[in-house]
Design a protein around this motif. Sequence first.
Motif, PDB file in Angstrom:
ATOM      1  N   TRP A  72      55.845  71.186  44.558  1.00  0.00           N
ATOM      2  CA  TRP A  72      57.270  71.815  44.398  1.00  0.00           C
ATOM      3  C   TRP A  72      57.271  72.156  42.983  1.00  0.00           C
ATOM      4  O   TRP A  72      57.988  73.193  42.283  1.00  0.00           O
ATOM      5  N   ILE A  73      56.552  71.504  41.804  1.00  0.00           N
ATOM      6  CA  ILE A  73      56.577  71.946  40.402  1.00  0.00           C
ATOM      7  C   ILE A  73      55.772  73.489  40.387  1.00  0.00           C
ATOM      8  O   ILE A  73      56.285  74.342  39.735  1.00  0.00           O
ATOM      9  N   ALA A  74      54.876  73.694  41.417  1.00  0.00           N
ATOM     10  CA  ALA A  74      54.324  75.068  41.344  1.00  0.00           C
ATOM     11  C   ALA A  74      55.243  75.892  41.839  1.00  0.00           C
ATOM     12  O   ALA A  74      55.405  77.268  41.347  1.00  0.00           O
ATOM     13  N   LEU A  75      56.044  75.820  42.780  1.00  0.00           N
ATOM     14  CA  LEU A  75      57.112  76.800  43.343  1.00  0.00           C
ATOM     15  C   LEU A  75      58.389  76.811  42.249  1.00  0.00           C
ATOM     16  O   LEU A  75      58.811  78.089  42.117  1.00  0.00           O
ATOM     17  N   ALA A  76      58.548  76.020  41.553  1.00  0.00           N
ATOM     18  CA  ALA A  76      59.271  76.035  40.438  1.00  0.00           C
ATOM     19  C   ALA A  76      59.000  77.038  39.285  1.00  0.00           C
ATOM     20  O   ALA A  76      59.631  77.734  38.836  1.00  0.00           O
ATOM     21  N   VAL A  77      57.619  76.995  39.110  1.00  0.00           N
ATOM     22  CA  VAL A  77      57.121  77.868  38.213  1.00  0.00           C
ATOM     23  C   VAL A  77      57.024  79.574  38.902  1.00  0.00           C
ATOM     24  O   VAL A  77      57.579  80.387  38.110  1.00  0.00           O
ATOM     25  N   VAL A  78      56.889  79.524  40.152  1.00  0.00           N
ATOM     26  CA  VAL A  78      57.106  80.826  40.713  1.00  0.00           C
ATOM     27  C   VAL A  78      58.464  81.216  40.560  1.00  0.00           C
ATOM     28  O   VAL A  78      58.872  82.472  40.517  1.00  0.00           O
ATOM     29  N   PHE A  79      59.506  80.587  40.894  1.00  0.00           N
ATOM     30  CA  PHE A  79      60.990  80.709  40.749  1.00  0.00           C
ATOM     31  C   PHE A  79      61.186  81.292  39.382  1.00  0.00           C
ATOM     32  O   PHE A  79      61.938  82.202  39.024  1.00  0.00           O
ATOM     33  N   ALA A  80      60.703  80.474  38.451  1.00  0.00           N
ATOM     34  CA  ALA A  80      60.908  80.977  36.929  1.00  0.00           C
ATOM     35  C   ALA A  80      60.422  81.996  36.495  1.00  0.00           C
ATOM     36  O   ALA A  80      61.025  82.907  35.788  1.00  0.00           O
ATOM     37  N   LEU A  81      59.105  82.424  37.069  1.00  0.00           N
ATOM     38  CA  LEU A  81      58.629  83.833  36.778  1.00  0.00           C
ATOM     39  C   LEU A  81      59.501  85.008  37.235  1.00  0.00           C
ATOM     40  O   LEU A  81      59.831  85.840  36.677  1.00  0.00           O
ATOM     41  N   ALA A  82      59.888  84.841  38.569  1.00  0.00           N
ATOM     42  CA  ALA A  82      60.640  85.727  39.179  1.00  0.00           C
ATOM     43  C   ALA A  82      62.149  85.933  38.452  1.00  0.00           C
ATOM     44  O   ALA A  82      62.461  86.970  38.379  1.00  0.00           O
ATOM     45  N   THR A  83      62.478  84.804  38.020  1.00  0.00           N
ATOM     46  CA  THR A  83      63.858  84.837  37.316  1.00  0.00           C
ATOM     47  C   THR A  83      63.681  85.616  36.068  1.00  0.00           C
ATOM     48  O   THR A  83      64.389  86.400  35.485  1.00  0.00           O
ATOM     49  N   LEU A  84      62.252  85.295  35.187  1.00  0.00           N
ATOM     50  CA  LEU A  84      62.342  86.054  33.961  1.00  0.00           C
ATOM     51  C   LEU A  84      62.165  87.706  34.179  1.00  0.00           C
ATOM     52  O   LEU A  84      62.390  88.255  33.448  1.00  0.00           O
ATOM     53  N   LEU A  85      61.752  87.976  35.165  1.00  0.00           N
ATOM     54  CA  LEU A  85      61.272  89.370  35.485  1.00  0.00           C
ATOM     55  C   LEU A  85      62.630  90.128  35.789  1.00  0.00           C
ATOM     56  O   LEU A  85      62.608  91.130  36.091  1.00  0.00           O
ATOM     57  N   VAL A  86      63.861  89.390  36.227  1.00  0.00           N
ATOM     58  CA  VAL A  86      64.843  90.202  36.692  1.00  0.00           C
ATOM     59  C   VAL A  86      65.401  90.966  35.632  1.00  0.00           C
ATOM     60  O   VAL A  86      65.895  92.130  35.947  1.00  0.00           O
ATOM     61  N   THR A  87      65.466  90.576  34.699  1.00  0.00           N
ATOM     62  CA  THR A  87      65.964  91.263  33.280  1.00  0.00           C
ATOM     63  C   THR A  87      65.273  92.777  33.183  1.00  0.00           C
ATOM     64  O   THR A  87      65.960  93.732  33.025  1.00  0.00           O
ATOM     65  N   PRO A  88      63.824  92.743  32.856  1.00  0.00           N
ATOM     66  CA  PRO A  88      63.139  93.982  32.798  1.00  0.00           C
ATOM     67  C   PRO A  88      63.070  94.739  33.783  1.00  0.00           C
ATOM     68  O   PRO A  88      63.088  95.989  33.767  1.00  0.00           O
ATOM     69  N   VAL A  89      63.096  94.275  35.219  1.00  0.00           N
ATOM     70  CA  VAL A  89      63.200  95.143  36.460  1.00  0.00           C
ATOM     71  C   VAL A  89      64.645  95.841  36.360  1.00  0.00           C
ATOM     72  O   VAL A  89      64.572  97.128  36.688  1.00  0.00           O
ATOM     73  N   THR A  90      65.728  95.139  35.907  1.00  0.00           N
ATOM     74  CA  THR A  90      66.942  95.751  36.358  1.00  0.00           C
ATOM     75  C   THR A  90      67.158  97.130  35.108  1.00  0.00           C
ATOM     76  O   THR A  90      67.858  97.969  35.057  1.00  0.00           O
ATOM     77  N   ARG A  91      66.424  96.506  33.969  1.00  0.00           N
ATOM     78  CA  ARG A  91      66.579  97.652  32.628  1.00  0.00           C
ATOM     79  C   ARG A  91      65.887  98.741  33.199  1.00  0.00           C
ATOM     80  O   ARG A  91      66.184 100.071  32.806  1.00  0.00           O
ATOM     81  N   LEU A  92      64.563  98.654  33.852  1.00  0.00           N
ATOM     82  CA  LEU A  92      63.660  99.839  34.302  1.00  0.00           C
ATOM     83  C   LEU A  92      64.501 100.679  35.337  1.00  0.00           C
ATOM     84  O   LEU A  92      64.632 101.876  35.387  1.00  0.00           O
ATOM     85  N   LEU A  93      65.372 100.065  36.388  1.00  0.00           N
ATOM     86  CA  LEU A  93      66.135 100.701  37.138  1.00  0.00           C
ATOM     87  C   LEU A  93      67.320 101.482  36.466  1.00  0.00           C
ATOM     88  O   LEU A  93      67.591 102.730  36.923  1.00  0.00           O
ATOM     89  N   HIS A  94      68.106 100.948  35.609  1.00  0.00           N
ATOM     90  CA  HIS A  94      69.237 101.490  34.620  1.00  0.00           C
ATOM     91  C   HIS A  94      68.340 102.600  34.023  1.00  0.00           C
ATOM     92  O   HIS A  94      69.190 103.599  34.122  1.00  0.00           O
ATOM     93  N   ALA A  95      67.229 102.650  33.487  1.00  0.00           N
ATOM     94  CA  ALA A  95      66.810 103.534  32.674  1.00  0.00           C
ATOM     95  C   ALA A  95      66.424 105.066  33.770  1.00  0.00           C
ATOM     96  O   ALA A  95      66.516 106.059  33.301  1.00  0.00           O
ATOM     97  N   ALA A  96      65.867 104.505  35.021  1.00  0.00           N
ATOM     98  CA  ALA A  96      65.632 105.607  35.890  1.00  0.00           C
ATOM     99  C   ALA A  96      67.004 106.175  36.717  1.00  0.00           C
ATOM    100  O   ALA A  96      66.718 107.150  37.128  1.00  0.00           O
ATOM    101  N   ALA A  97      68.012 105.581  36.411  1.00  0.00           N
ATOM    102  CA  ALA A  97      69.301 105.813  37.197  1.00  0.00           C
ATOM    103  C   ALA A  97      69.738 107.260  37.030  1.00  0.00           C
ATOM    104  O   ALA A  97      70.211 107.853  38.223  1.00  0.00           O
ATOM    105  N   PRO A  98      69.719 107.669  35.780  1.00  0.00           N
ATOM    106  CA  PRO A  98      70.024 109.044  35.529  1.00  0.00           C
ATOM    107  C   PRO A  98      69.411 110.143  36.495  1.00  0.00           C
ATOM    108  O   PRO A  98      69.836 111.181  36.967  1.00  0.00           O
TER     109      PRO A  98
END
Length: 421
Positions: A381-407
Amino acid sequence: MRRPSLRAYVPATRGGRTFALISLVNAVGTGLYLAASAVFFVRSVGLTAAEVGVGLGISGVVGFLTTVPIGAAGDRFGAKRTLIALQLWRAGGFAALCLVKGVVGFTLVSCALAAAEAATQPMTQAVASATVESADRTRTMAIIRTVRNAGFSLGALLAAPLLAADSLWTYRAIVLGTAAAFVTSAGMLTRLRIESPDRVQRKVGPLAAVGRFRDWRYGLLAALNGILNLHVTILSVGLPLWALQATETPAGLLPVLVLVNTVLSVVLQVPIAKGAETEGGAARALRLGGVAMVLCCVALAAASGPGSAWAAAAVLAAACVLLTFGEMWQATGGWELSYDFAPEDSKGVYLSVFSLGGTAQRIVGPALITSVVIGAGPAGWIALAVVFALATLLVTPVTRLLHAAAPAAAEPAPVPEGIHQ
């Protein structure tokens, strides 16, 4: 969080209210089936538990592979028309289930059903979003999810007396009732008025449209959302198995935890969705969902520690509440982001690609949670928590990339000579 009025749970437009009613009919039919499916497979179709697992596993893969091509068909023929066809397809599949015997027939029908069911979710999102104005889209989708949760529970309650009758024809009546619900919803959809025109915007074949998908940023967002969507398997498989195997929690508490999840989802989904309507709110909701899942996994790991059965039960209850908030935030953020970053002329393909994350977790999730996470004990469960944490941290840079590519993505594609939009 300000307590919403009852009016907040009613869509603002006539189209939104109609679609919410259609969703309720669908959910009641689905709840009927889910409550009785295991018994039906054994008593009516004549399968063993292993045969059921094999058939459903194969059908899950088929659903994964066919979702995007069907989504492309939605772009070609219109999302509303495609959704009506899918509802009738599902109705025919459930009716056919009453006629099959043995694992081969069951697997074939299950594959046909899986293809329709996997594609229904993105088509539903596309039609629901076109039914209401963009300003009311998030709230309407939250209401629809609330209605669906209530419908699942109502369907399960309706199935109870039929299951108690314990006869072949009552089992078949449940499945035929599900088919009738989908026929009814298809008929209601034909009368649904949508705000945006239900016409083709890009006249390319489904397979060609799939081959043209190159948006790796959107695909990465879909993958992150799929990871956070593991809450579905944790609730249905992980939490009950962990409670029974690693804690002294009474088995009678498990239905109560499911009830807590359902009640919180029904009551709080609409007010939680309101936060996604602000600028950056959808990405924030997805991140909050990830944080809640991290804390949920930590709580599940801790639940094996207390010697007292009721102490363990209290920790599991806290984990269930965290999981429910994770589920609501993830659903809200996923809806809004998936729609916002999907080009207008390829909504079906993009929303179908986004739904693959959830489909993949339904295929991989049970084995991952049972064999890897629970098999490793609290450390899993702790290992899965780490996976969730990494996915959470990546949300911001990925959405920024999508915003940058939107135009660039928003520029209309050139129209081949001789084809008119």
